[in-house]
Design a protein around this motif. Sequence first.
Motif, PDB file in Angstrom:
ATOM      1  N   ILE A 170       2.149 -11.987 -44.542  1.00 30.53           N
ATOM      2  CA  ILE A 170       3.173 -11.954 -44.312  1.00 30.53           C
ATOM      3  C   ILE A 170       4.414 -12.510 -44.238  1.00 30.53           C
ATOM      4  CG2 ILE A 170       3.674 -10.537 -41.995  1.00 30.53           C
ATOM      5  CD1 ILE A 170       1.363  -9.190 -43.081  1.00 30.53           C
ATOM      6  N   THR A 171       5.226 -12.290 -44.582  1.00 34.85           N
ATOM      7  CA  THR A 171       6.738 -12.290 -44.691  1.00 34.85           C
ATOM      8  C   THR A 171       7.757 -11.704 -44.384  1.00 34.85           C
ATOM      9  OG1 THR A 171       7.909 -11.724 -46.885  1.00 34.85           O
ATOM     10  CG2 THR A 171       5.613 -13.361 -46.950  1.00 34.85           C
ATOM     11  N   HIS A 172       9.431 -12.482 -43.953  1.00 34.30           N
ATOM     12  CA  HIS A 172      10.054 -12.247 -43.349  1.00 34.30           C
ATOM     13  C   HIS A 172      10.517 -10.998 -44.716  1.00 34.30           C
ATOM     14  CE1 HIS A 172      14.642 -11.510 -42.952  1.00 34.30           C
ATOM     15  NE2 HIS A 172      14.604 -11.662 -41.504  1.00 34.30           N
ATOM     16  N   PRO A 173      10.947  -9.143 -44.422  1.00 41.16           N
ATOM     17  CA  PRO A 173      11.642  -8.941 -44.981  1.00 41.16           C
ATOM     18  C   PRO A 173      12.373  -9.133 -46.763  1.00 41.16           C
ATOM     19  CG  PRO A 173      11.595  -7.425 -43.474  1.00 41.16           C
ATOM     20  CD  PRO A 173      11.619  -8.917 -42.853  1.00 41.16           C
ATOM     21  N   THR A 230       3.892 -13.509 -35.640  1.00 42.02           N
ATOM     22  CA  THR A 230       4.941 -12.651 -36.333  1.00 42.02           C
ATOM     23  C   THR A 230       6.550 -12.641 -35.914  1.00 42.02           C
ATOM     24  OG1 THR A 230       3.211 -11.104 -35.706  1.00 42.02           O
ATOM     25  CG2 THR A 230       4.932  -9.950 -36.602  1.00 42.02           C
ATOM     26  N   GLU A 231       6.164 -13.127 -34.488  1.00 41.20           N
ATOM     27  CA  GLU A 231       7.934 -13.471 -33.772  1.00 41.20           C
ATOM     28  C   GLU A 231       8.638 -14.443 -34.734  1.00 41.20           C
ATOM     29  OE1 GLU A 231       9.610 -11.564 -32.095  1.00 41.20           O
ATOM     30  OE2 GLU A 231       8.014 -10.439 -31.159  1.00 41.20           O
ATOM     31  N   MET A 232       7.609 -15.357 -35.328  1.00 42.74           N
ATOM     32  CA  MET A 232       8.513 -16.136 -36.157  1.00 42.74           C
ATOM     33  C   MET A 232       8.541 -15.946 -37.889  1.00 42.74           C
ATOM     34  SD  MET A 232       6.211 -19.669 -34.808  1.00 42.74           S
ATOM     35  CE  MET A 232       7.008 -20.698 -35.600  1.00 42.74           C
ATOM     36  N   ILE A 233       7.942 -14.885 -38.026  1.00 45.91           N
ATOM     37  CA  ILE A 233       7.633 -15.016 -39.541  1.00 45.91           C
ATOM     38  C   ILE A 233       9.110 -14.074 -39.629  1.00 45.91           C
ATOM     39  CG2 ILE A 233       7.413 -13.613 -41.695  1.00 45.91           C
ATOM     40  CD1 ILE A 233       4.353 -13.932 -40.627  1.00 45.91           C
ATOM     41  N   ALA A 234       9.360 -13.080 -38.163  1.00 45.86           N
ATOM     42  CA  ALA A 234      10.453 -12.043 -38.413  1.00 45.86           C
ATOM     43  C   ALA A 234      12.171 -12.813 -38.181  1.00 45.86           C
ATOM     44  CB  ALA A 234      10.046 -11.030 -36.877  1.00 45.86           C
ATOM     45  N   LEU A 251       4.860  -3.907 -38.808  1.00 44.88           N
ATOM     46  CA  LEU A 251       5.153  -3.622 -40.387  1.00 44.88           C
ATOM     47  C   LEU A 251       5.833  -2.297 -40.587  1.00 44.88           C
ATOM     48  CD1 LEU A 251       1.915  -4.383 -41.483  1.00 44.88           C
ATOM     49  CD2 LEU A 251       4.127  -5.643 -42.425  1.00 44.88           C
ATOM     50  N   SER A 252       5.740  -1.453 -39.037  1.00 46.66           N
ATOM     51  CA  SER A 252       5.952   0.166 -39.646  1.00 46.66           C
ATOM     52  C   SER A 252       7.432   0.234 -39.069  1.00 46.66           C
ATOM     53  CB  SER A 252       5.217   0.832 -38.668  1.00 46.66           C
ATOM     54  OG  SER A 252       5.217   0.782 -37.246  1.00 46.66           O
ATOM     55  N   GLN A 253       7.324  -0.874 -37.579  1.00 42.46           N
ATOM     56  CA  GLN A 253       9.201  -1.511 -37.578  1.00 42.46           C
ATOM     57  C   GLN A 253      10.033  -2.237 -38.604  1.00 42.46           C
ATOM     58  OE1 GLN A 253       8.066  -3.257 -34.449  1.00 42.46           O
ATOM     59  NE2 GLN A 253       8.656  -0.838 -32.934  1.00 42.46           N
ATOM     60  N   GLN A 254       9.399  -1.920 -39.440  1.00 43.93           N
ATOM     61  CA  GLN A 254       9.556  -3.322 -41.034  1.00 43.93           C
ATOM     62  C   GLN A 254      10.476  -4.740 -40.417  1.00 43.93           C
ATOM     63  OE1 GLN A 254      12.775  -0.676 -42.647  1.00 43.93           O
ATOM     64  NE2 GLN A 254      11.264   0.179 -43.858  1.00 43.93           N
ATOM     65  N   LEU A 255       9.858  -5.196 -39.611  1.00 38.87           N
ATOM     66  CA  LEU A 255      10.378  -6.761 -38.656  1.00 38.87           C
ATOM     67  C   LEU A 255       9.716  -7.811 -40.148  1.00 38.87           C
ATOM     68  CD1 LEU A 255       9.476  -5.916 -34.881  1.00 38.87           C
ATOM     69  CD2 LEU A 255      11.370  -5.652 -35.785  1.00 38.87           C
ATOM     70  N   LEU A 292     -16.102   4.026 -31.854  1.00 38.08           N
ATOM     71  CA  LEU A 292     -17.017   4.168 -33.265  1.00 38.08           C
ATOM     72  C   LEU A 292     -16.078   5.709 -34.029  1.00 38.08           C
ATOM     73  CD1 LEU A 292     -20.314   3.280 -33.222  1.00 38.08           C
ATOM     74  CD2 LEU A 292     -18.306   1.852 -35.181  1.00 38.08           C
ATOM     75  N   ASN A 293     -16.184   6.570 -32.894  1.00 34.28           N
ATOM     76  CA  ASN A 293     -15.187   8.105 -33.074  1.00 34.28           C
ATOM     77  C   ASN A 293     -14.597   7.751 -33.063  1.00 34.28           C
ATOM     78  OD1 ASN A 293     -18.207   8.635 -33.392  1.00 34.28           O
ATOM     79  ND2 ASN A 293     -17.805   9.832 -31.424  1.00 34.28           N
ATOM     80  N   TRP A 294     -13.514   7.400 -32.595  1.00 39.73           N
ATOM     81  CA  TRP A 294     -12.478   7.326 -32.930  1.00 39.73           C
ATOM     82  C   TRP A 294     -11.652   6.513 -34.206  1.00 39.73           C
ATOM     83  CZ3 TRP A 294      -7.706   3.441 -32.358  1.00 39.73           C
ATOM     84  CH2 TRP A 294      -6.521   4.386 -32.285  1.00 39.73           C
ATOM     85  N   PHE A 295     -12.242   5.411 -34.143  1.00 43.78           N
ATOM     86  CA  PHE A 295     -11.874   4.922 -35.365  1.00 43.78           C
ATOM     87  C   PHE A 295     -11.679   5.378 -36.576  1.00 43.78           C
ATOM     88  CE2 PHE A 295     -10.777   0.843 -32.940  1.00 43.78           C
ATOM     89  CZ  PHE A 295      -9.601   0.467 -33.194  1.00 43.78           C
ATOM     90  N   ASP A 296     -13.066   5.978 -36.634  1.00 43.23           N
ATOM     91  CA  ASP A 296     -13.649   6.750 -37.934  1.00 43.23           C
ATOM     92  C   ASP A 296     -12.231   7.793 -38.038  1.00 43.23           C
ATOM     93  OD1 ASP A 296     -15.316   7.966 -40.068  1.00 43.23           O
ATOM     94  OD2 ASP A 296     -15.945   9.681 -38.857  1.00 43.23           O
ATOM     95  N   ARG A 297     -11.999   8.427 -36.921  1.00 41.80           N
ATOM     96  CA  ARG A 297     -11.252   9.662 -37.221  1.00 41.80           C
ATOM     97  C   ARG A 297      -9.100   9.446 -37.085  1.00 41.80           C
ATOM     98  NH1 ARG A 297     -12.864  11.631 -32.154  1.00 41.80           N
ATOM     99  NH2 ARG A 297     -11.084  10.622 -31.140  1.00 41.80           N
ATOM    100  N   GLU A 298      -9.796   7.904 -37.172  1.00 40.85           N
ATOM    101  CA  GLU A 298      -7.928   6.882 -36.905  1.00 40.85           C
ATOM    102  C   GLU A 298      -7.413   6.761 -38.412  1.00 40.85           C
ATOM    103  OE1 GLU A 298      -3.814   6.622 -35.213  1.00 40.85           O
ATOM    104  OE2 GLU A 298      -5.925   7.796 -34.939  1.00 40.85           O
ATOM    105  N   THR A 299      -6.467   7.299 -39.113  1.00 38.74           N
ATOM    106  CA  THR A 299      -6.026   6.841 -40.029  1.00 38.74           C
ATOM    107  C   THR A 299      -4.224   5.575 -40.040  1.00 38.74           C
ATOM    108  OG1 THR A 299      -4.262   8.393 -40.252  1.00 38.74           O
ATOM    109  CG2 THR A 299      -6.929   8.427 -41.690  1.00 38.74           C
ATOM    110  N   PHE A 300      -4.391   4.355 -40.997  1.00 39.14           N
ATOM    111  CA  PHE A 300      -3.432   3.609 -40.638  1.00 39.14           C
ATOM    112  C   PHE A 300      -2.244   3.318 -41.420  1.00 39.14           C
ATOM    113  CE2 PHE A 300      -6.813   2.161 -38.117  1.00 39.14           C
ATOM    114  CZ  PHE A 300      -6.498   2.177 -36.475  1.00 39.14           C
ATOM    115  N   PRO A 301      -1.132   3.599 -41.114  1.00 36.93           N
ATOM    116  CA  PRO A 301      -0.803   3.992 -42.345  1.00 36.93           C
ATOM    117  C   PRO A 301      -0.400   2.517 -43.186  1.00 36.93           C
ATOM    118  CG  PRO A 301       0.986   3.237 -40.762  1.00 36.93           C
ATOM    119  CD  PRO A 301      -0.278   3.691 -39.384  1.00 36.93           C
ATOM    120  N   ALA A 302      -0.431   2.880 -44.742  1.00 35.16           N
ATOM    121  CA  ALA A 302      -0.318   1.372 -45.276  1.00 35.16           C
ATOM    122  C   ALA A 302       1.052   0.705 -44.876  1.00 35.16           C
ATOM    123  CB  ALA A 302      -0.063   1.757 -46.874  1.00 35.16           C
ATOM    124  N   PRO A 303       1.262  -0.707 -45.361  1.00 34.31           N
ATOM    125  CA  PRO A 303       2.777  -1.392 -45.616  1.00 34.31           C
ATOM    126  C   PRO A 303       3.525  -0.451 -46.287  1.00 34.31           C
ATOM    127  CG  PRO A 303       1.079  -2.699 -47.014  1.00 34.31           C
ATOM    128  CD  PRO A 303       0.723  -1.074 -46.128  1.00 34.31           C
TER     129      PRO A 303
END
Length: 303
Positions: A170-173, A230-234, A251-255, A292-303
């Motif tokens: 994880i780095t600054h953009p 995260t705040e320091m890396i941002a 990551l989704s906010q591109q910080l 368990l059911n919620w995490f099985d259904r949920e998808t998380f976006p790639a960076p």
Amino acid sequence: MRLDIKHWQLLEAIARHGSLGQAAEAIGVTQSALSHRLAEAERRLGDAIFEREGRRLKPTPAGQILLDTAQSILPELHRAEQDFERTAANASYLVRIGVAAFSAYHWLPGFLQSLPLQREKLQIDLVAAATQNAEHALLSGMTDLLLSPFNIEHPALISSPLMQDELMLITHPQHPLAGKEHIEAQDLVNEHYLTYSLDTLPGFEYERFIRPSGIRLRHIQIVEMTDAITEMIAVDLGVSILSRWALTRPLSQQLVTATPVIPNGLPLTWYLLFRRSDNKNSAVQQTRTFLLNWFDRETFPAP
């Protein structure tokens, strides 16, 4: 039964703190009184429970059986008292959830909104202490369910795989390493590396990536909260290797930006753990099933 509840409390306290002095302070009695209590327990059982190893007490093989049992039954007794008080007061069931290693709670609103109508009788509390001392928080009863990026092998605990994740740099953009397809350990030698702990956790970046390379990180700073890292890396004050899922929101906010570690990456498996003694606790088991059911259904976006 030869031992009283005070003896079981003694065993749990010594197992947790490793010395009579610290155990006595935790229980709220003098060290002399606790020493007499231990001697009484050993007389009742007819053999030694602990042996000295320097200034610390180490359980004998037979004593370890008692310690494992103490760590299992005392949280259950405490929980029974709490359940009695809530039932007597017609209160809702309380389930305490912790997240090990990473202070990641971006998933919580979505999970709570997904709960069926039974949530009116279910109160969810979050336990921050589990981030730094996950195993103790679960075994002691501070938390009932634990989301952990590593499995905890303990006879008093039951675990289930929860989801697949990845450790990423994880780095600054605008950081020079942010544009690479992947990094190698040598890339980190002169970087200001931020970490929440110097403890070597099995399956994490030091064991799997940094130590095998033979490099030595020259600039390491301990920052005990993932959000603070995260705040320091941002603002480009360092880099770190962290869970991609834990940083879903920044990551989704591109910080910050995530870069793969080595060509094939460093996969990470999250687990959901609870105490074996809660196997028949309906509130804990129902919440576990919901998670368990919620995490099985949920998808998380790639960076």
